[in-house]
Design an enzyme around this catalytic site. Structure first.
Site, PDB file in Angstrom:
ATOM      1  CG  ASN A 210      -0.127  -0.016   2.522  1.00 48.76           C
ATOM      2  OD1 ASN A 210       0.458   0.719   2.689  1.00 48.76           O
ATOM      3  ND2 ASN A 210      -0.401  -1.360   3.331  1.00 48.76           N
ATOM      4  CG  ASP A 279      -6.420  -5.587   6.075  1.00 46.73           C
ATOM      5  OD1 ASP A 279      -5.975  -5.360   7.312  1.00 46.73           O
ATOM      6  OD2 ASP A 279      -7.382  -4.757   5.530  1.00 46.73           O
ATOM      7  N   PRO A 305      -2.822 -12.135   9.926  1.00 41.59           N
ATOM      8  CG  PRO A 305      -0.875 -12.638  11.464  1.00 41.59           C
ATOM      9  CD  PRO A 305      -1.517 -12.577  10.076  1.00 41.59           C
ATOM     10  CE  LYS A 337     -10.904  -0.102  10.427  1.00 42.34           C
ATOM     11  NZ  LYS A 337      -9.940   0.609   9.432  1.00 42.34           N
ATOM     12  CE  LYS A 341      -8.250  -3.023  13.920  1.00 41.37           C
ATOM     13  NZ  LYS A 341      -7.310  -3.786  13.198  1.00 41.37           N
TER      14      LYS A 341
HETATM   15  N1  CTP Z   1      -3.749  -3.433  12.135  1.00 40.74           N
HETATM   16  C1  CTP Z   1      -2.781  -4.473  12.454  1.00 40.74           C
HETATM   17  N2  CTP Z   1      -2.862  -5.669  11.785  1.00 40.74           N
HETATM   18  C2  CTP Z   1      -3.740  -5.672  10.700  1.00 40.74           C
HETATM   19  C3  CTP Z   1      -4.383  -4.755  10.325  1.00 40.74           C
HETATM   20  C4  CTP Z   1      -4.492  -3.669  10.792  1.00 40.74           C
HETATM   21  O1  CTP Z   1      -2.226  -4.414  13.500  1.00 40.74           O
HETATM   22  N3  CTP Z   1      -3.553  -6.910   9.982  1.00 40.74           N
HETATM   23  C5  CTP Z   1      -3.725  -2.277  12.782  1.00 40.74           C
HETATM   24  C6  CTP Z   1      -3.242  -0.927  12.255  1.00 40.74           C
HETATM   25  O2  CTP Z   1      -1.663  -0.971  12.412  1.00 40.74           O
HETATM   26  C7  CTP Z   1      -3.923   0.062  12.793  1.00 40.74           C
HETATM   27  C8  CTP Z   1      -5.520  -0.420  13.190  1.00 40.74           C
HETATM   28  O3  CTP Z   1      -5.057  -1.914  13.089  1.00 40.74           O
HETATM   29  O4  CTP Z   1      -3.443   0.648  13.931  1.00 40.74           O
HETATM   30  C9  CTP Z   1      -6.263  -0.134  12.014  1.00 40.74           C
HETATM   31  O5  CTP Z   1      -5.869  -0.486  10.554  1.00 40.74           O
HETATM   32  P1  CTP Z   1      -6.858  -0.268   9.358  1.00 40.74           P
HETATM   33  O6  CTP Z   1      -5.915  -0.694   8.040  1.00 40.74           O
HETATM   34  O7  CTP Z   1      -7.421   1.212   9.454  1.00 40.74           O
HETATM   35  O8  CTP Z   1      -8.169  -1.201   9.758  1.00 40.74           O
HETATM   36  P2  CTP Z   1      -8.018  -2.691   9.333  1.00 40.74           P
HETATM   37  O9  CTP Z   1      -8.411  -3.494  10.784  1.00 40.74           O
HETATM   38  O10 CTP Z   1      -7.113  -3.300   8.321  1.00 40.74           O
HETATM   39  O11 CTP Z   1      -9.379  -2.787   8.587  1.00 40.74           O
HETATM   40  P3  CTP Z   1      -9.807  -2.436   7.212  1.00 40.74           P
HETATM   41  O12 CTP Z   1      -8.781  -2.382   6.357  1.00 40.74           O
HETATM   42  O13 CTP Z   1     -11.166  -3.008   6.907  1.00 40.74           O
HETATM   43  O14 CTP Z   1     -10.415  -0.742   7.493  1.00 40.74           O
END
Ligand code: CTP
Length: 397
Positions: A210, A279, A305, A337, A341
């Site tokens: 990304n 993800d 994870p 979130k 989380k």
């Molecule tokens: N995060 C993480 N591990 C993942 C995905 C996200 O630790 N596999 C953490 C990111 O570092 C951030 C928070 O979760 O602090 C939110 O990440 P974000 O990308 O906004 O959300 P996602 O949980 O990935 O959900 P989505 O992509 O559906 O928005």
């Protein structure tokens, strides 16, 4: 506003080719709002002129211990008392040796002896001089006396040698100085920060990733270090230098980031998860390069994870901070979130628009916790990081 605004800084310049960097450093100091008085040794004047330093510091340069006119305006003792910090950059091997012996045979060495203010030195010399036992012993003693030694960096030297001895670049030196004035709200605290993107390979030459630049995470790590924390920065691939005072662990994939985080998190009190973790990863990673074919290419993705959620579910988790990067329904998605989380706070920011989020230097965020929400005005990521760190450290206490 910079923490250096209004601070009174004596910039001491000694003789060395790195003296040319001080012109930029003096300029950076004045732009940060500091009041700068430049003191030059005779040897320094062989490399840069007092006129140049006067122009960038907006004050005449001090260079003579026995100049009655200068003494009438601001004597050397007055100058030593005036300073909030004395920075000697570049500090030559000879000047460092004179400091060690408490010499006062010119204006700058006298000032260093007569001041109560913190003393910062940025050594610059040939790599052989730097590794010489005499210099090594002098540096050890300087550090023992509470002098902040910044650098040197390694690299190609003006004399053609390669090795340690290059004066730090002005922005790095400025960070060291800012750190001196930053309240140590996180002293004794261990902070773990994740930053940057992850890369999920599907063959040896291609990956899924990304646009994360790592700027927000690196700013958080820098701000935590400035506040006195011991900082570990687990970073995906980015084009940034590890901030001053942090320990960097480099990773590529989400699984590597998870392993590094789990290794480091045990003794941490604060976990700041700014990484844009992919993800998904590919179910299979080919050993050799995929060849082009006429048919559609099908690659299966499987979920990675959630590192942040895993940390938050540990038996004794640190305070956990998430960063939600959203394109739509920013606050609602971030609130969700925070709950799913099970973390302490989440910083919501919109990505995908200019001057915000990925790769920009500024950000507009809202901090959401169980107790409420706080919207921050638009600001530089570096400044935002300082404000967030202040907020987190208050909550930690
Ligand atoms: N995060 C993480 N591990 C993942 C995905 C996200 O630790 N596999 C953490 C990111 O570092 C951030 C928070 O979760 O602090 C939110 O990440 P974000 O990308 O906004 O959300 P996602 O949980 O990935 O959900 P989505 O992509 O559906 O928005």
């Amino acid at each position: 506003m910079s923490i250096l605004s209004g601070k009174k800084i004596i910039l001491g310049i000694t003789g060395g080719i790195a003296a040319y960097k001080c012109v930029e450093f003096a300029r950076a100091l004045t732009q940060a709002g500091a009041k700068v008085r430049v003191v030059m040794t005779d040897a320094a004047k062989a490399f840069v002129t007092p006129m140049t330093l006067q122009a960038v510091s907006h004050y005449p340069v001090h260079d003579d211990l026995f100049d009655p006119e200068a003494e009438a305006a601001m004597g050397h003792i007055q100058l030593a008392r005036w300073a909030d910090a004395v920075v000697v950059a570049p500090a030559s091997a000879d000047f460092i040796a004179r400091l060690i012996h408490g010499r006062s045979n010119d204006l700058l060495s006298t000032l260093c002896l007569a001041t109560n203010a913190p003393l910062v030195v940025a050594p610059a010399m040939n790599q052989q001089m730097w590794t010489n036992a005499a210099t090594r012993a002098n540096l050890t003693q300087l550090a023992q006396r509470g002098v902040t030694v910044c650098g040197p960096a390694s690299g190609i030297q003006a004399c053609g040698d390669v090795g340690p001895g290059r004066m730090l670049e002005p922005p790095e030196l400025l960070t060291h100085l800012e750190n001196i004035f930053t309240p140590k709200l996180l002293a004794g605290t261990r902070v773990l920060v994740t930053a940057g993107p992850t890369r999920e390979p599907f063959d040896p030459v291609r990956y899924l990733s990304n646009y994360s630049s790592g700027k927000m995470g690196y700013a958080m790590a820098a701000a935590a270090a400035a506040a006195g924390a011991e900082v570990v920065l687990v970073s995906g691939p980015v084009a940034l230098e590890a901030p001053v005072g942090t320990r960097q662990v480099k990773v590529e994939t989400a699984l590597e980031m998870l392993a590094a985080v789990m290794q480091e998190v045990k003794s941490c009190q604060l976990f700041i998860s700014t990484a844009a973790v992919a993800d998904y990863r590919f179910e299979e990673v080919a050993d050799s390069k995929h060849k082009k074919a006429q048919d559609n290419l099908q690659l299966n993705l499987m979920p990675n994870p959630d590192i942040l959620a895993q940390v938050a579910s540990l038996p004794n988790p640190p305070m956990t901070i998430g960063f939600a990067a959203e394109t739509d329904n920013v606050l609602a998605a971030a609130r969700t979130k925070l709950k799913t989380k099970k973390i302490d706070m989440i910083v919501a920011n919109q990505v995908g628009i200019p001057d915000q989020g990925f790769d920009s230097d500024t950000n507009i965020v809202t901090l959401i916790s169980q107790e409420g929400e706080q919207a921050f005005p638009p600001m530089l990521k570096t400044q935002l990081a300082r404000e967030l760190i202040n907020y987190f450290s208050e909550r930690l206490r």
